[in-house]
Scaffold this motif. Sequence first.
Motif, PDB file in Angstrom:
ATOM      1  N   TRP A  48       0.831  -1.208   0.000  1.00 16.31           N
ATOM      2  CA  TRP A  48       0.000   0.000   0.000  1.00 16.31           C
ATOM      3  C   TRP A  48       0.866   1.259   0.000  1.00 16.31           C
ATOM      4  O   TRP A  48       0.587   2.215  -0.725  1.00 16.31           O
ATOM      5  N   ASN A  49       1.927   1.255   0.812  1.00  8.79           N
ATOM      6  CA  ASN A  49       2.846   2.403   0.804  1.00  8.79           C
ATOM      7  C   ASN A  49       3.428   2.611  -0.593  1.00  8.79           C
ATOM      8  O   ASN A  49       3.498   3.736  -1.088  1.00  8.79           O
ATOM      9  N   SER A  50       3.849   1.525  -1.213  1.00  9.27           N
ATOM     10  CA  SER A  50       4.503   1.636  -2.524  1.00  9.27           C
ATOM     11  C   SER A  50       3.526   2.107  -3.592  1.00  9.27           C
ATOM     12  O   SER A  50       3.923   2.818  -4.522  1.00  9.27           O
ATOM     13  N   ARG A  51       2.272   1.742  -3.488  1.00 11.94           N
ATOM     14  CA  ARG A  51       1.272   2.233  -4.440  1.00 11.94           C
ATOM     15  C   ARG A  51       1.147   3.749  -4.344  1.00 11.94           C
ATOM     16  O   ARG A  51       1.068   4.442  -5.350  1.00 11.94           O
ATOM     17  N   ILE A  52       1.131   4.246  -3.114  1.00 15.27           N
ATOM     18  CA  ILE A  52       0.986   5.693  -2.904  1.00 15.27           C
ATOM     19  C   ILE A  52       2.245   6.431  -3.354  1.00 15.27           C
ATOM     20  O   ILE A  52       2.168   7.493  -3.974  1.00 15.27           O
ATOM     21  N   LEU A  53       3.409   5.852  -3.050  1.00 16.63           N
ATOM     22  CA  LEU A  53       4.681   6.517  -3.342  1.00 16.63           C
ATOM     23  C   LEU A  53       5.237   6.178  -4.728  1.00 16.63           C
ATOM     24  O   LEU A  53       6.301   6.664  -5.093  1.00 16.63           O
ATOM     25  N   HIS A  54       4.533   5.324  -5.464  1.00 15.15           N
ATOM     26  CA  HIS A  54       4.974   4.901  -6.809  1.00 15.15           C
ATOM     27  C   HIS A  54       6.356   4.247  -6.752  1.00 15.15           C
ATOM     28  O   HIS A  54       7.249   4.568  -7.532  1.00 15.15           O
ATOM     29  N   GLU A  55       6.505   3.331  -5.806  1.00 15.92           N
ATOM     30  CA  GLU A  55       7.757   2.598  -5.640  1.00 15.92           C
ATOM     31  C   GLU A  55       7.535   1.126  -5.960  1.00 15.92           C
ATOM     32  O   GLU A  55       6.403   0.660  -6.049  1.00 15.92           O
ATOM     33  N   LYS A  56       8.616   0.402  -6.063  1.00 18.28           N
ATOM     34  CA  LYS A  56       8.543  -1.042  -6.312  1.00 18.28           C
ATOM     35  C   LYS A  56       7.987  -1.723  -5.058  1.00 18.28           C
ATOM     36  O   LYS A  56       8.368  -1.389  -3.948  1.00 18.28           O
ATOM     37  N   SER A  57       7.083  -2.665  -5.276  1.00 17.02           N
ATOM     38  CA  SER A  57       6.452  -3.320  -4.129  1.00 17.02           C
ATOM     39  C   SER A  57       6.860  -4.779  -4.006  1.00 17.02           C
ATOM     40  O   SER A  57       7.320  -5.406  -4.958  1.00 17.02           O
ATOM     41  N   PHE A  58       6.653  -5.284  -2.811  1.00 16.96           N
ATOM     42  CA  PHE A  58       6.815  -6.710  -2.532  1.00 16.96           C
ATOM     43  C   PHE A  58       5.683  -7.475  -3.223  1.00 16.96           C
ATOM     44  O   PHE A  58       4.674  -6.893  -3.625  1.00 16.96           O
ATOM     45  N   GLU A  59       5.831  -8.765  -3.294  1.00 15.95           N
ATOM     46  CA  GLU A  59       4.713  -9.645  -3.628  1.00 15.95           C
ATOM     47  C   GLU A  59       3.918  -9.826  -2.334  1.00 15.95           C
ATOM     48  O   GLU A  59       4.512  -9.910  -1.249  1.00 15.95           O
ATOM     49  N   VAL A  60       2.603  -9.907  -2.428  1.00 17.11           N
ATOM     50  CA  VAL A  60       1.798  -9.928  -1.208  1.00 17.11           C
ATOM     51  C   VAL A  60       2.030 -11.173  -0.339  1.00 17.11           C
ATOM     52  O   VAL A  60       1.895 -11.099   0.876  1.00 17.11           O
ATOM     53  N   TRP A  61       2.405 -12.281  -0.941  1.00 21.71           N
ATOM     54  CA  TRP A  61       2.615 -13.511  -0.158  1.00 21.71           C
ATOM     55  C   TRP A  61       4.081 -13.950  -0.129  1.00 21.71           C
ATOM     56  O   TRP A  61       4.381 -15.084   0.230  1.00 21.71           O
ATOM     57  N   GLN A  62       5.009 -13.049  -0.471  1.00 21.70           N
ATOM     58  CA  GLN A  62       6.411 -13.462  -0.435  1.00 21.70           C
ATOM     59  C   GLN A  62       6.846 -13.723   1.002  1.00 21.70           C
ATOM     60  O   GLN A  62       6.340 -13.107   1.941  1.00 21.70           O
ATOM     61  N   ILE A  63       7.767 -14.658   1.159  1.00 23.96           N
ATOM     62  CA  ILE A  63       8.333 -14.971   2.471  1.00 23.96           C
ATOM     63  C   ILE A  63       9.699 -14.302   2.552  1.00 23.96           C
ATOM     64  O   ILE A  63      10.578 -14.567   1.736  1.00 23.96           O
ATOM     65  N   ASN A  64       9.838 -13.433   3.533  1.00 30.47           N
ATOM     66  CA  ASN A  64      11.080 -12.698   3.749  1.00 30.47           C
ATOM     67  C   ASN A  64      11.920 -13.433   4.794  1.00 30.47           C
ATOM     68  O   ASN A  64      11.366 -14.150   5.637  1.00 30.47           O
TER      69      ASN A  64
END
Length: 146
Positions: A48-64
């Motif tokens: 959600w942050n990246s959508r607002i800031l127009h940045e590259k985002s994570f995958e929603v289910w990626q495991i970090n």
Amino acid sequence: MKEKLTDLFEYTYHFNNEMIKIISENISKIDEKTISLINHTLNAQQVWNSRILHEKSFEVWQINPFENLQDINNQNFQKSIQIVKNSDLDQRMSYHNSKGAEFENTIFEMLFQAINHSTYHRGQINSQLKLNGIEPVLTDYIFYKR
């Protein structure tokens, strides 16, 4: 409004850290679903942050890597607060969801979604903790404010 959103992000940050802590302290009892849920909780706020800031985002289910979760939570918090402070919360923005569909919402709605989504998944994590014999964390907002 900005003060209230800041308070809600502080609450979210605090209890995300508490969840990371209890998972870490009980890692030998933690199942894959719990790991997936804590990652998804953090990933979604980053998205959600990246959508607002127009940045590259994570995958929603990626495991970090587990050791990165506190840093991810901290970065999410800092970016969310930056957005709250520097944005017109009534501004409408277009974005694409994880399936590529286009939507438009206000920045406030997008930020509130991130907060509400985190609360929902912390409840699921607490259910998983209980199933694995671990005392759930009291994450109700009112307990946080007392």
